[in-house]
Design a protein around this motif. Structure first.
Motif, PDB file in Angstrom:
ATOM      1  N   HIS A  34       8.170   1.160  -4.388  1.00  0.00           N
ATOM      2  CA  HIS A  34       7.477   2.148  -5.213  1.00  0.00           C
ATOM      3  C   HIS A  34       7.982   2.101  -6.653  1.00  0.00           C
ATOM      4  N   ARG A  43       0.199  -1.824  -9.256  1.00  0.00           N
ATOM      5  CA  ARG A  43      -0.447  -1.235  -8.097  1.00  0.00           C
ATOM      6  C   ARG A  43       0.458  -1.402  -6.888  1.00  0.00           C
ATOM      7  N   LEU A  45       0.045  -1.187  -2.677  1.00  0.00           N
ATOM      8  CA  LEU A  45      -0.905  -1.101  -1.580  1.00  0.00           C
ATOM      9  C   LEU A  45      -0.164  -0.828  -0.271  1.00  0.00           C
ATOM     10  N   GLU A  74       3.771   6.822  -3.736  1.00  0.00           N
ATOM     11  CA  GLU A  74       2.338   6.789  -3.997  1.00  0.00           C
ATOM     12  C   GLU A  74       1.810   5.374  -3.825  1.00  0.00           C
ATOM     13  N   TRP A  75       0.715   5.249  -3.120  1.00  0.00           N
ATOM     14  CA  TRP A  75       0.075   3.959  -2.924  1.00  0.00           C
ATOM     15  C   TRP A  75      -1.421   4.104  -3.132  1.00  0.00           C
ATOM     16  N   GLU A  76      -2.040   2.983  -3.429  1.00  0.00           N
ATOM     17  CA  GLU A  76      -3.454   2.978  -3.779  1.00  0.00           C
ATOM     18  C   GLU A  76      -4.299   2.756  -2.524  1.00  0.00           C
TER      19      GLU A  76
END
Length: 276
Positions: A34, A43, A45, A74-76
């Motif tokens: 992260h 980004r 994932l 946080e991930w996309e």
């Protein structure tokens, strides 16, 4: 590709397997991933490595997503699940077969169970194969043998070198540090090594952040990348966390599961401090 000099292209990934609860060791590695993505304004994932139909559980998928969110990682979206990508793995396996990189193997159930998981899910790394099913000579058959497992044939003595972003220069010698490794099961499922390489390429991953227990896997995956004509990625292998006896953390360490620590009243900051 140099991720540090091209922040706009940085793509990292989290790749947990839903075979148990995430523990504080996972928290350390995933937090590092992260932070790397944040450092390069990139980004991040999420890949659900749920290929094993026997051990993968929906409740563990739900738990890992919740625990990651609780940690502030946080991930996309969307989350990618390997169980939905089998056609991609099959196509890659057929390319290896047609190019003469793999051969059929009849060995053993233990190896077949191991090939479904990253080596850190097991007690030991994949053992150096003794070659009992390896064909004589250099040429390998390019015809599919039905209901057969397949291994990637390494070049004896070849040294695979790479520079890791955390632990520095690495080199591993084929047939010394690792042997012919499993890539395909007769029930139509890929090994961890093949699925990982295919997915990292398809997802556009530029840097893989994971534990040092997977350094040998990196050597195998580099060979697969070359055989499949895929671009390479950069690597950042974090040091492993161990328990009070010096044993690396695993999903059997229930007391150190993120979920357990939360239930005992530890805060996100507490858990990240333990992970740090």
């Amino acid at each position: 590709m140099t991720t540090k000099n091209n922040a706009n292209r940085y793509v990292g990934r989290l790749a947990p397997s839903p075979t148990g609860l995430l523990h504080v060791g996972h928290a350390a590695t995933f937090w590092a991933a992260h932070e790397r993505a944040r450092e390069y304004n990139g980004r991040l994932l999420l890949r659900n490595e749920d290929l094993d139909p026997q051990r993968s559980k929906v409740e563990f998928v739900e738990a890992m997503v919740e625990d990651l969110a609780w940690l502030g990682i946080e991930w996309e979206p969307p989350m990618i699940s390997q169980s939905e990508r089998r056609e991609l793995y099959r196509a890659a396996f057929e390319r290896l077969l047609e190019a003469g990189f793999v051969y059929p193997c009849r060995c053993s159930r233990k190896d077949l169970a191991r090939m479904m998981h990253a080596p850190h899910e097991d007690v030991d790394d994949e053992l150096v194969y003794d070659g009992r099913c390896r064909p004589a000579g250099e040429a390998l058959s390019r015809s599919l043998v039905p209901e057969m497992n397949y291994r990637f044939r390494v070049s004896d003595g070849e040294v695979v070198r790479f520079v890791d972003g955390d632990v520095g220069a690495q080199n591993f010698t084929a047939r010394v540090d690792f042997g012919d490794f499993l890539v395909w099961r007769k029930d139509g499922l890929p090994s961890y090594q093949l699925a990982c390489v295919v997915d990292d390429a398809a997802m556009g991953i530029t840097e893989v952040v994971r534990g040092t227990d997977l350094l040998k896997s990196t050597a195998r995956q580099i060979l697969l990348q070359r055989a499949l004509g895929l671009g390479g990625v950069e690597y950042f292998h974090t040091r492993l966390m161990v328990d009070e006896h010096g044993v690396r953390l695993a999903k059997r360490h229930d007391a150190l599961a993120i979920r357990t620590l939360r239930e005992h009243g530890l805060s996100r900051e507490d858990v990240l401090a333990m992970a740090g």
